[in-house]
Write a protein that holds these residues in place. Sequence first.
Motif, mmCIF file in Angstrom:
data_model
loop_
_atom_site.group_PDB
_atom_site.id
_atom_site.type_symbol
_atom_site.label_atom_id
_atom_site.label_comp_id
_atom_site.label_asym_id
_atom_site.label_seq_id
_atom_site.Cartn_x
_atom_site.Cartn_y
_atom_site.Cartn_z
ATOM 1 N N LEU A 1 57.203 22.108 -2.964
ATOM 2 C CA LEU A 1 57.418 22.483 -1.564
ATOM 3 C C LEU A 1 56.199 22.185 -0.697
ATOM 4 C CD1 LEU A 1 59.212 25.917 -2.112
ATOM 5 C CD2 LEU A 1 60.258 23.822 -1.208
ATOM 6 N N THR A 2 55.023 22.191 -1.295
ATOM 7 C CA THR A 2 53.792 21.916 -0.544
ATOM 8 C C THR A 2 53.179 20.607 -1.058
ATOM 9 O OG1 THR A 2 52.560 23.328 -2.101
ATOM 10 C CG2 THR A 2 53.367 24.356 -0.075
ATOM 11 N N LYS A 3 52.161 20.726 -1.860
ATOM 12 C CA LYS A 3 51.574 19.614 -2.595
ATOM 13 C C LYS A 3 51.267 20.120 -3.995
ATOM 14 C CE LYS A 3 49.465 17.142 1.308
ATOM 15 N NZ LYS A 3 48.198 16.623 1.876
ATOM 16 N N PRO A 4 51.374 19.258 -5.018
ATOM 17 C CA PRO A 4 51.131 19.725 -6.399
ATOM 18 C C PRO A 4 49.830 20.501 -6.577
ATOM 19 C CG PRO A 4 52.031 17.501 -6.438
ATOM 20 C CD PRO A 4 51.783 17.837 -4.988
ATOM 21 N N LYS A 5 48.787 20.115 -5.836
ATOM 22 C CA LYS A 5 47.497 20.795 -6.016
ATOM 23 C C LYS A 5 47.519 22.244 -5.529
ATOM 24 C CE LYS A 5 45.444 19.107 -1.669
ATOM 25 N NZ LYS A 5 44.293 18.351 -1.097
ATOM 26 N N TYR A 6 48.497 22.571 -4.672
ATOM 27 C CA TYR A 6 48.597 23.933 -4.159
ATOM 28 C C TYR A 6 49.479 24.828 -5.037
ATOM 29 C CZ TYR A 6 46.651 21.902 0.129
ATOM 30 O OH TYR A 6 45.853 21.259 1.036
ATOM 31 N N GLY A 7 50.167 24.229 -5.997
ATOM 32 C CA GLY A 7 51.076 24.999 -6.845
ATOM 33 C C GLY A 7 50.396 26.120 -7.595
ATOM 34 N N LYS A 8 49.129 25.905 -7.949
ATOM 35 C CA LYS A 8 48.397 26.901 -8.747
ATOM 36 C C LYS A 8 48.270 28.242 -8.034
ATOM 37 C CE LYS A 8 43.929 25.195 -7.068
ATOM 38 N NZ LYS A 8 42.636 24.566 -7.468
ATOM 39 N N TYR A 24 52.341 35.583 -8.572
ATOM 40 C CA TYR A 24 53.032 35.937 -9.815
ATOM 41 C C TYR A 24 52.351 37.125 -10.493
ATOM 42 C CZ TYR A 24 55.260 35.114 -14.382
ATOM 43 O OH TYR A 24 55.964 35.236 -15.555
ATOM 44 N N ILE A 25 51.045 37.068 -10.597
ATOM 45 C CA ILE A 25 50.286 38.141 -11.247
ATOM 46 C C ILE A 25 50.470 39.460 -10.493
ATOM 47 C CG2 ILE A 25 47.960 38.964 -11.782
ATOM 48 C CD1 ILE A 25 47.225 35.979 -12.300
ATOM 49 N N PHE A 26 50.424 39.399 -9.170
ATOM 50 C CA PHE A 26 50.623 40.612 -8.369
ATOM 51 C C PHE A 26 52.037 41.155 -8.535
ATOM 52 C CE2 PHE A 26 51.979 42.594 -4.331
ATOM 53 C CZ PHE A 26 51.086 43.666 -4.307
ATOM 54 N N GLY A 76 57.129 28.600 -11.575
ATOM 55 C CA GLY A 76 56.862 28.940 -10.178
ATOM 56 C C GLY A 76 55.830 28.024 -9.541
ATOM 57 N N THR A 77 54.779 27.675 -10.299
ATOM 58 C CA THR A 77 53.756 26.782 -9.757
ATOM 59 C C THR A 77 54.338 25.399 -9.482
ATOM 60 O OG1 THR A 77 53.016 26.096 -11.977
ATOM 61 C CG2 THR A 77 51.903 27.981 -10.975
ATOM 62 N N THR A 78 55.263 24.958 -10.338
ATOM 63 C CA THR A 78 55.904 23.659 -10.134
ATOM 64 C C THR A 78 56.762 23.669 -8.873
ATOM 65 O OG1 THR A 78 55.984 23.321 -12.538
ATOM 66 C CG2 THR A 78 57.373 21.898 -11.198
ATOM 67 N N ILE A 123 47.870 32.293 -18.076
ATOM 68 C CA ILE A 123 48.540 31.461 -17.077
ATOM 69 C C ILE A 123 47.565 30.754 -16.142
ATOM 70 C CG2 ILE A 123 50.598 32.887 -17.154
ATOM 71 C CD1 ILE A 123 49.855 34.133 -14.558
ATOM 72 N N LEU A 124 46.388 31.321 -15.936
ATOM 73 C CA LEU A 124 45.410 30.645 -15.082
ATOM 74 C C LEU A 124 44.791 29.446 -15.792
ATOM 75 C CD1 LEU A 124 43.612 33.668 -13.348
ATOM 76 C CD2 LEU A 124 45.428 32.197 -12.445
ATOM 77 N N GLY A 125 45.078 29.299 -17.089
ATOM 78 C CA GLY A 125 44.574 28.153 -17.838
ATOM 79 C C GLY A 125 45.452 26.916 -17.730
#
Length: 447
Positions: free
Chosen positions: A380-387, A393-395, A373-375, A201-203
């Motif tokens: 809600l913030t900015k697309p670059k912060y979605g990651k 999620y991992i936690f 979830g990243t989308t 998922i981090l990819g």
Amino acid sequence: MFKTFEGLVASFSAWVWDWPLLVLLIGGGTFFLIYSRFTPFFYFKHAIDVLRGKYDSEYAPGQLSHFQALSSAIAATVGMGNISGVAVAIVMGGPGAVFWMWISALIGMATKFYTCSLSVMYRSKDNDGNFLSGPMYVITNGLGARWKPLAILFALAGLVGTLPAFTANQLTQTLIDVLDWDDEYKWYIGITLAGIASLVILGGIKRIGIVASKLVPFMVVLYFVTVITILILQIQVVPEMFMLIFSDAFSGDAAAGGALGYLIKTGVKRAAFSNEAGIGTAPMMHGTAKTNEPIREGLVAMMGPAIDTLLVCTLTALAILSTGVWQRTDDNGISLTLEAFNTVLPYGLGNVVVLIMVLVFAFSTLFSYSYYGTTCLGFLTKPKYGKYYNYIYIFSIIIAAVVKIDFAINLIDSAFAIMAIPTVFSGLLLAPKVNAMAKVYFKNLNR
């Protein structure tokens, strides 16, 4: 404190999934079905051709091919909801719940055609040129800025609804049951699952799409062959099971309290969790497809509920019903499905087969859900912060591994219910736009 929260979530889930939301999903889907005049169903062969890559173009805008988009969406739906969710439906509502899952899936095919066509029509781009989509972008780009609160509602609920609560919980329980470990090992299993999931998922979306396109065909074929083997060994009772599903669907005799309304709600809820038609997750994935034709992707998306619920869920239901385990055990979820497999297959083989399938199904779901979830966070913030949602999620995989199944089910059901309101509502308002574009597309196709 947690028990109070757990009780509130359970109460909200029971309330919100009462008749108003059922009317929204079933009523909205029925509207889509009739409003389309069943036209998309006549182009099922064309949808298969699109899926096979006949209309693919490397120059088309988007990140994923039609096949990768559907595989990624199915990877999120053909998962624990099909192996475990069907068992939950049968225990809670009886065999008749399966019939209402079928009805929900047929209606859901029309819903997905509209919502996923809209996801391509009204998708946006981030600063890197990648497409972003989903009901929140459909609402803001298709309905206008004054409807943005509805889009925010979807994204907020999506942050919860896309958490791996059910999947991680049931995958952990499978490992505990098969390996005969103590519950204290759940923490270690959760940490291991989180570590493996993070590698994919981090990819980002492209890595998820590649992995899903490899896993999904394998897992569907493996599951199909295994369950068909069980049904062949139980062939003498399979016709009786079909009759039981149809007869119980309208009597509700096997449902809790014998209530037909409860039976219908159970079937629709579990179908919604299984194929997610009308919930709004699939449009986020299909909206990234490499295409200039929104209707084309809508047709591909329509195949999702057919594969997910009409095929895979039916196979699971028949395996559970034909073995009779649902009548003689207090087990629920994955434990019940596991017992059904072990009843027919040679000793120990059922454990191995279910473990392999659960691992493949669950991980494919974990990979795809993270993107949703990243989308939502990016909107809600900015697309670059979605990651950054990926780290939450991992936690959460670790936490989900140790919570009770009832809490996991109620939490996801509650979030899905809230997500469905903006998804279906925006689809209904923008349905004329889809029909107008579909009329042109099918006219050109038939020339």
